[in-house]
Motif scaffolding. Structure first.
Motif, PDB file in Angstrom:
ATOM      1  N   GLU A 172       0.677 -16.522  -8.361  1.00 57.41           N
ATOM      2  CA  GLU A 172      -0.464 -17.224  -8.947  1.00 57.41           C
ATOM      3  C   GLU A 172      -1.480 -17.599  -7.876  1.00 57.41           C
ATOM      4  O   GLU A 172      -2.691 -17.516  -8.095  1.00 57.41           O
ATOM      5  CB  GLU A 172       0.017 -18.474  -9.700  1.00 57.41           C
ATOM      6  N   LEU A 173      -0.998 -18.004  -6.717  1.00 65.44           N
ATOM      7  CA  LEU A 173      -1.905 -18.354  -5.627  1.00 65.44           C
ATOM      8  C   LEU A 173      -2.737 -17.156  -5.182  1.00 65.44           C
ATOM      9  O   LEU A 173      -3.946 -17.274  -4.957  1.00 65.44           O
ATOM     10  CB  LEU A 173      -1.114 -18.913  -4.447  1.00 65.44           C
ATOM     11  N   LEU A 174      -2.108 -15.999  -5.054  1.00 64.15           N
ATOM     12  CA  LEU A 174      -2.860 -14.805  -4.655  1.00 64.15           C
ATOM     13  C   LEU A 174      -3.894 -14.439  -5.719  1.00 64.15           C
ATOM     14  O   LEU A 174      -5.036 -14.093  -5.401  1.00 64.15           O
ATOM     15  CB  LEU A 174      -1.909 -13.636  -4.427  1.00 64.15           C
ATOM     16  N   ARG A 175      -3.490 -14.530  -6.977  1.00 66.24           N
ATOM     17  CA  ARG A 175      -4.413 -14.171  -8.057  1.00 66.24           C
ATOM     18  C   ARG A 175      -5.592 -15.128  -8.126  1.00 66.24           C
ATOM     19  O   ARG A 175      -6.739 -14.710  -8.259  1.00 66.24           O
ATOM     20  CB  ARG A 175      -3.656 -14.173  -9.393  1.00 66.24           C
ATOM     21  N   GLU A 176      -5.321 -16.420  -8.038  1.00 69.44           N
ATOM     22  CA  GLU A 176      -6.393 -17.405  -8.197  1.00 69.44           C
ATOM     23  C   GLU A 176      -7.311 -17.450  -6.978  1.00 69.44           C
ATOM     24  O   GLU A 176      -8.523 -17.648  -7.120  1.00 69.44           O
ATOM     25  CB  GLU A 176      -5.794 -18.794  -8.445  1.00 69.44           C
ATOM     26  N   GLY A 206      -7.854 -14.937  -4.830  1.00 66.68           N
ATOM     27  CA  GLY A 206      -8.511 -13.662  -4.571  1.00 66.68           C
ATOM     28  C   GLY A 206      -8.413 -13.226  -3.115  1.00 66.68           C
ATOM     29  O   GLY A 206      -9.103 -12.296  -2.685  1.00 66.68           O
ATOM     30  N   VAL A 207      -7.536 -13.883  -2.362  1.00 64.80           N
ATOM     31  CA  VAL A 207      -7.395 -13.608  -0.928  1.00 64.80           C
ATOM     32  C   VAL A 207      -6.367 -12.500  -0.709  1.00 64.80           C
ATOM     33  O   VAL A 207      -5.317 -12.470  -1.347  1.00 64.80           O
ATOM     34  CB  VAL A 207      -6.960 -14.887  -0.190  1.00 64.80           C
ATOM     35  N   LYS A 208      -6.677 -11.603   0.221  1.00 64.68           N
ATOM     36  CA  LYS A 208      -5.742 -10.554   0.595  1.00 64.68           C
ATOM     37  C   LYS A 208      -5.011 -10.971   1.871  1.00 64.68           C
ATOM     38  O   LYS A 208      -5.629 -11.443   2.826  1.00 64.68           O
ATOM     39  CB  LYS A 208      -6.475  -9.234   0.804  1.00 64.68           C
ATOM     40  N   ASP A 216       0.616  -5.840  -5.729  1.00 65.68           N
ATOM     41  CA  ASP A 216      -0.345  -5.512  -6.782  1.00 65.68           C
ATOM     42  C   ASP A 216      -1.447  -6.559  -6.888  1.00 65.68           C
ATOM     43  O   ASP A 216      -2.522  -6.284  -7.422  1.00 65.68           O
ATOM     44  CB  ASP A 216       0.376  -5.359  -8.124  1.00 65.68           C
ATOM     45  N   ALA A 217      -1.175  -7.773  -6.373  1.00 69.82           N
ATOM     46  CA  ALA A 217      -2.181  -8.838  -6.394  1.00 69.82           C
ATOM     47  C   ALA A 217      -3.045  -8.843  -5.139  1.00 69.82           C
ATOM     48  O   ALA A 217      -3.887  -9.723  -4.986  1.00 69.82           O
ATOM     49  CB  ALA A 217      -1.498 -10.193  -6.562  1.00 69.82           C
ATOM     50  N   GLY A 218      -2.837  -7.867  -4.232  1.00 63.33           N
ATOM     51  CA  GLY A 218      -3.709  -7.755  -3.074  1.00 63.33           C
ATOM     52  C   GLY A 218      -3.043  -7.916  -1.728  1.00 63.33           C
ATOM     53  O   GLY A 218      -3.721  -7.899  -0.700  1.00 63.33           O
ATOM     54  N   ALA A 219      -1.719  -8.074  -1.705  1.00 67.41           N
ATOM     55  CA  ALA A 219      -1.021  -8.211  -0.429  1.00 67.41           C
ATOM     56  C   ALA A 219      -0.719  -6.837   0.158  1.00 67.41           C
ATOM     57  O   ALA A 219      -0.484  -5.872  -0.566  1.00 67.41           O
ATOM     58  CB  ALA A 219       0.269  -8.996  -0.615  1.00 67.41           C
ATOM     59  N   ASP A 220      -0.714  -6.771   1.474  1.00 68.68           N
ATOM     60  CA  ASP A 220      -0.390  -5.546   2.207  1.00 68.68           C
ATOM     61  C   ASP A 220       0.989  -5.718   2.824  1.00 68.68           C
ATOM     62  O   ASP A 220       1.266  -6.726   3.480  1.00 68.68           O
ATOM     63  CB  ASP A 220      -1.451  -5.305   3.287  1.00 68.68           C
ATOM     64  N   ILE A 221       1.879  -4.752   2.619  1.00 69.60           N
ATOM     65  CA  ILE A 221       3.265  -4.864   3.069  1.00 69.60           C
ATOM     66  C   ILE A 221       3.457  -4.088   4.366  1.00 69.60           C
ATOM     67  O   ILE A 221       3.194  -2.887   4.441  1.00 69.60           O
ATOM     68  CB  ILE A 221       4.229  -4.354   1.981  1.00 69.60           C
ATOM     69  N   GLU A 222       3.945  -4.801   5.406  1.00 69.56           N
ATOM     70  CA  GLU A 222       4.147  -4.214   6.714  1.00 69.56           C
ATOM     71  C   GLU A 222       5.549  -4.562   7.234  1.00 69.56           C
ATOM     72  O   GLU A 222       6.294  -5.292   6.605  1.00 69.56           O
ATOM     73  CB  GLU A 222       3.060  -4.693   7.676  1.00 69.56           C
ATOM     74  N   ALA A 223       5.903  -4.026   8.411  1.00 71.52           N
ATOM     75  CA  ALA A 223       7.287  -4.027   8.891  1.00 71.52           C
ATOM     76  C   ALA A 223       7.617  -5.248   9.748  1.00 71.52           C
ATOM     77  O   ALA A 223       6.789  -5.711  10.540  1.00 71.52           O
ATOM     78  CB  ALA A 223       7.559  -2.756   9.685  1.00 71.52           C
TER      79      ALA A 223
END
Length: 312
Positions: A152-156, A158-160, A182-189
């Motif tokens: 919900e925090l990412l959606r509201e 709008g921050v990546k 799917d809400a804008g986060a980038d997944i790294e190692a």
């Protein structure tokens, strides 16, 4: 006459005892609802406060600052060993749950990609991105505690953000991070098991770093390009392994956030290009909002690390 006197006194004594018994019974009847109501009102107050406050200050039993601290299983019924403590397991309804607490940002500027240093046998390594643009980068590590409010925090907001995920921490619920992606986060190692890599052999570090990138590719359909060593500890072997595993760069940080408090390595505000570190912990809501507020107070906008990496 004697018998009559004794009988009278005995009757009077029985009357007194009976009156006392009735009085005690009456007091008990009046006290019981009051006691029950006291306990009930206390529980109700805590429960009624939870929707507005539990997400902001659910528990102080978070992992220690640094890389990942002690692993914490998500959904534990007793986090931190506190009697009666529970974790939130049901996601909040979509909408404007945190609208009153989240700072507002405009769109970030069109990113200007940086150039990696030409020298060196390993991957580039940064704690601050060399940019003049008014941006900062929020990164979130590990994945042990999976608070439902994060989506919900990412959606509201709008921050990546950039997630540096540890395989051991996410394997119990990898779908949780698909939603964040799917809400804008980038997944790294962030390695397989979160060891301290510094001083370890090439083969050991390769298993941890390449293995992490390979498994994340299998889970999320895209192989990571970026890497963070656990605890921020690395050596020349770490950076060489990262490069050999196909990772572009590794990252440290300039600010950390824990229990809603931002700590600075330099000065008292976020600088252009700064990388901010927080974790998936019980106080996720407080930490996320505190990090965004620090970025806002500095007149900056959150941006995504991968947008500033050289094109491949």
């Amino acid at each position: 006459m004697l018998v009559t006197g004794r009988t009278g006194r005995l009757g009077a004594l029985i009357g007194v005892v009976t009156a006392l018994a009735l009085a005690v019974t009456a007091c008990d009847d009046k006290a019981a609802p009051g006691h029950s109501q006291l306990n009930g009102s206390g529980s109700a107050a805590s429960a009624s406060a939870a929707p507005g406050a539990s997400t902001a200050s659910s528990s102080d039993a978070a992992a220690t600052d640094g890389g990942g601290g002690a692993p914490q299983a998500s959904g534990s019924a007793n986090p931190g060993g506190k009697p009666g403590a529970t974790k939130t397991t049901q996601a909040p309804p979509p909408g404007n749950t945190f609208a009153g607490r989240l700072p507002k940002f405009g769109a970030p500027p069109a990113p200007v990609r940086i150039n990696f240093p030409e020298s060196g046998a390993g991957a580039a390594y940064y704690s601050r991105i060399p940019t003049d643009q008014p941006v900062a980068f929020l990164t979130i590590d590990d994945g042990w505690v999976k608070r439902p409010e994060a989506l919900e925090l990412l959606r509201e907001s709008g921050v990546k953000v950039t997630l540096f995920l540890t395989i051991n921490a996410i394997r119990d619920n990898p779908d949780y991070f698909k939603q964040l992606r799917d809400a804008g986060a980038d997944i790294e190692a962030h390695t397989l098991t979160h060891p301290n890599l510094k001083g370890k052999s090439y083969d050991f570090q390769k298993r941890e770093i390449c293995g992490s990138a390979d498994q994340l590719a299998g889970l999320y359909g895209q192989r990571p390009k970026l890497f963070r060593p656990p605890f921020g500890d690395k050596d020349s072997t770490t950076l060489k392994v990262a490069r050999d595993c196909g990772l572009q760069a590794g990252f440290f940080w300039k600010e950390t956030v824990d229990k809603g408090i931002v700590r600075y390595q330099e000065g008292h505000s976020v600088q252009k290009g700064d990388i901010i570190l927080m974790h998936f912990r019980d106080r996720f809501v407080d930490d996320f909002i505190a990090a965004l507020q620090a970025i806002s107070d500095a007149g900056l906008t959150p941006a995504l690390l991968t947008d500033y990496m050289p094109a491949t």
